[in-house]
Design a protein around this motif. Sequence first.
Motif, mmCIF file in Angstrom:
data_model
loop_
_atom_site.group_PDB
_atom_site.id
_atom_site.type_symbol
_atom_site.label_atom_id
_atom_site.label_comp_id
_atom_site.label_asym_id
_atom_site.label_seq_id
_atom_site.Cartn_x
_atom_site.Cartn_y
_atom_site.Cartn_z
ATOM 1 N N LYS A 140 64.881 63.682 79.765
ATOM 2 C CA LYS A 140 63.487 64.137 79.777
ATOM 3 C C LYS A 140 62.530 62.947 79.763
ATOM 4 O O LYS A 140 61.370 63.070 79.370
ATOM 5 C CB LYS A 140 63.200 65.028 78.570
ATOM 6 N N ARG A 141 63.013 61.788 80.179
ATOM 7 C CA ARG A 141 62.229 60.554 80.208
ATOM 8 C C ARG A 141 61.657 60.240 78.812
ATOM 9 O O ARG A 141 60.585 59.710 78.666
ATOM 10 C CB ARG A 141 61.114 60.652 81.260
ATOM 11 N N ASN A 142 62.437 60.608 77.794
ATOM 12 C CA ASN A 142 62.077 60.349 76.393
ATOM 13 C C ASN A 142 60.711 60.913 76.013
ATOM 14 O O ASN A 142 59.947 60.292 75.267
ATOM 15 C CB ASN A 142 62.164 58.850 76.098
ATOM 16 N N ALA A 143 60.426 62.091 76.543
ATOM 17 C CA ALA A 143 59.152 62.762 76.259
ATOM 18 C C ALA A 143 59.065 63.138 74.783
ATOM 19 O O ALA A 143 60.070 63.437 74.133
ATOM 20 C CB ALA A 143 59.012 64.010 77.123
ATOM 21 N N LEU A 144 57.856 63.149 74.255
ATOM 22 C CA LEU A 144 57.636 63.334 72.823
ATOM 23 C C LEU A 144 57.420 64.797 72.458
ATOM 24 O O LEU A 144 56.289 65.262 72.324
ATOM 25 C CB LEU A 144 56.438 62.505 72.366
ATOM 26 N N SER A 145 58.501 65.525 72.274
ATOM 27 C CA SER A 145 58.408 66.898 71.781
ATOM 28 C C SER A 145 58.075 66.878 70.293
ATOM 29 O O SER A 145 58.227 65.854 69.620
ATOM 30 C CB SER A 145 59.734 67.624 71.999
ATOM 31 N N ALA A 169 57.608 58.806 78.490
ATOM 32 C CA ALA A 169 56.614 59.248 79.471
ATOM 33 C C ALA A 169 55.567 60.163 78.857
ATOM 34 O O ALA A 169 54.829 60.829 79.574
ATOM 35 C CB ALA A 169 57.312 59.965 80.626
ATOM 36 N N GLY A 170 55.489 60.187 77.521
ATOM 37 C CA GLY A 170 54.495 61.054 76.886
ATOM 38 C C GLY A 170 54.973 62.493 76.881
ATOM 39 O O GLY A 170 56.118 62.780 76.550
ATOM 40 N N ALA A 171 54.114 63.408 77.274
ATOM 41 C CA ALA A 171 54.463 64.832 77.259
ATOM 42 C C ALA A 171 55.258 65.199 78.503
ATOM 43 O O ALA A 171 55.004 64.690 79.592
ATOM 44 C CB ALA A 171 53.190 65.669 77.194
ATOM 45 N N ASP A 172 56.231 66.112 78.335
ATOM 46 C CA ASP A 172 56.968 66.589 79.498
ATOM 47 C C ASP A 172 56.377 67.905 80.002
ATOM 48 O O ASP A 172 55.472 68.475 79.394
ATOM 49 C CB ASP A 172 58.459 66.732 79.189
ATOM 50 N N LEU A 173 56.899 68.388 81.126
ATOM 51 C CA LEU A 173 56.369 69.592 81.762
ATOM 52 C C LEU A 173 56.452 70.804 80.841
ATOM 53 O O LEU A 173 55.511 71.594 80.741
ATOM 54 C CB LEU A 173 57.129 69.860 83.064
ATOM 55 N N GLU A 174 57.579 70.922 80.143
ATOM 56 C CA GLU A 174 57.767 72.061 79.237
ATOM 57 C C GLU A 174 56.714 72.070 78.134
ATOM 58 O O GLU A 174 56.158 73.119 77.792
ATOM 59 C CB GLU A 174 59.169 71.973 78.623
ATOM 60 N N TYR A 175 56.417 70.886 77.604
ATOM 61 C CA TYR A 175 55.409 70.775 76.547
ATOM 62 C C TYR A 175 54.021 71.122 77.086
ATOM 63 O O TYR A 175 53.255 71.839 76.432
ATOM 64 C CB TYR A 175 55.422 69.350 75.991
ATOM 65 N N LEU A 176 53.691 70.621 78.278
ATOM 66 C CA LEU A 176 52.382 70.900 78.866
ATOM 67 C C LEU A 176 52.195 72.389 79.140
ATOM 68 O O LEU A 176 51.099 72.937 78.957
ATOM 69 C CB LEU A 176 52.213 70.104 80.163
ATOM 70 N N GLN A 177 53.272 73.046 79.559
ATOM 71 C CA GLN A 177 53.195 74.493 79.795
ATOM 72 C C GLN A 177 52.980 75.242 78.479
ATOM 73 O O GLN A 177 52.217 76.203 78.414
ATOM 74 C CB GLN A 177 54.473 74.967 80.481
ATOM 75 N N GLN A 178 53.643 74.776 77.438
ATOM 76 C CA GLN A 178 53.515 75.407 76.124
ATOM 77 C C GLN A 178 52.099 75.252 75.574
ATOM 78 O O GLN A 178 51.563 76.164 74.933
ATOM 79 C CB GLN A 178 54.515 74.780 75.156
ATOM 80 N N LEU A 179 51.480 74.092 75.847
ATOM 81 C CA LEU A 179 50.129 73.835 75.352
ATOM 82 C C LEU A 179 49.142 74.922 75.775
ATOM 83 O O LEU A 179 48.224 75.265 75.028
ATOM 84 C CB LEU A 179 49.623 72.492 75.883
ATOM 85 N N GLN A 180 49.339 75.451 76.963
ATOM 86 C CA GLN A 180 48.414 76.454 77.484
ATOM 87 C C GLN A 180 48.485 77.767 76.708
ATOM 88 O O GLN A 180 47.564 78.576 76.783
ATOM 89 C CB GLN A 180 48.718 76.715 78.966
ATOM 90 N N GLN A 181 49.583 77.970 75.978
ATOM 91 C CA GLN A 181 49.758 79.210 75.210
ATOM 92 C C GLN A 181 49.515 79.012 73.716
ATOM 93 O O GLN A 181 49.464 79.983 72.964
ATOM 94 C CB GLN A 181 51.185 79.738 75.416
ATOM 95 N N ASN A 182 49.374 77.758 73.280
ATOM 96 C CA ASN A 182 49.240 77.461 71.849
ATOM 97 C C ASN A 182 47.951 78.008 71.248
ATOM 98 O O ASN A 182 46.907 78.017 71.906
ATOM 99 C CB ASN A 182 49.270 75.953 71.611
ATOM 100 N N PHE A 233 46.747 72.192 66.152
ATOM 101 C CA PHE A 233 46.430 71.332 65.006
ATOM 102 C C PHE A 233 47.711 70.779 64.392
ATOM 103 O O PHE A 233 47.816 69.584 64.118
ATOM 104 C CB PHE A 233 45.641 72.110 63.951
ATOM 105 N N THR A 234 48.689 71.644 64.165
ATOM 106 C CA THR A 234 49.960 71.230 63.561
ATOM 107 C C THR A 234 50.644 70.179 64.422
ATOM 108 O O THR A 234 51.141 69.161 63.919
ATOM 109 C CB THR A 234 50.892 72.440 63.382
ATOM 110 N N ASP A 235 50.672 70.412 65.709
ATOM 111 C CA ASP A 235 51.301 69.493 66.657
ATOM 112 C C ASP A 235 50.633 68.124 66.631
ATOM 113 O O ASP A 235 51.282 67.081 66.528
ATOM 114 C CB ASP A 235 51.218 70.102 68.062
#
Length: 257
Positions: free
Chosen positions: A22-27, A61-74, A80-82
């Motif tokens: 995952k290019r060491n993305a920060l989950s 690489a910072g955030a991955d695609l899965e994380y960015l998709q999740q952000l839209q639903q948070n 805040f927790t994240d």
Amino acid sequence: MDLITFSKSERIAYITINRPDKRNALSLELVKLLANAFKEAINDANVKVIVLKANGEVFSAGADLEYLQQLQQNTDVENFTDTYTLKELFLTIYRSPKLVIAQVEGHAIAGGCGLTSVCDVVFAVPEAKFGYTEVKIGFVPALVSCFLIRKLGEGRVKELLLSGELIDAKTASSYGLVNFIIEKDGIASAVESYAKKIVEGASSNSITVTKQLLTSIQDLSLEEGLNLAIGLNVQTRSSADCKKGIAAFLSKTKLDW
């Protein structure tokens, strides 16, 4: 597969991001594991230097695609927790009483570049690129800006954060983001050699107090900073390390810190 690995050798702790697929993305999970690993190294009396590195071709690489998709639903609470969790990791590294070295063998982007920004010393391969690309996806490099402006100054930070452009290791070095540029086949040994010099040649107490001073004075007026410096000076002069160091200097004997 473990998201990070942790090992120790000769008073050096090695914390390795291990998410190369995952290019060491920060989950969120990875950020928590990194924070716990740093706290373990900080609380270990047998550790004097901490090295942060990563497996694979990319440092992070910072955030991955899965994380960015999740952000839209948070929800706001989830966001805040994240964000708070990442803030705690950055602060843990930045305020570490032990020297923290980043060993960057690939691109460090967005949150990944934020990680390198809060380390004390950065080694990088010539091919590595650095950048805070958040503005390119409508995001804000909010947390890192608080640390980066201390490190580089307002003008340079505006250039980097508002453009979102990537810069190479040579440019990053000229800006003050990178301390040493080393070819890939030699960077591991160069980091180990540098860490060992610190382990063998510097007082643990002096490192801790110096870092405390440097991270504190930027929040104080000149007068307040000088008063803090006086207090730490007095405190250090009566420390066991200082007495040991002065005695060795006067007797011309080599110290083993």
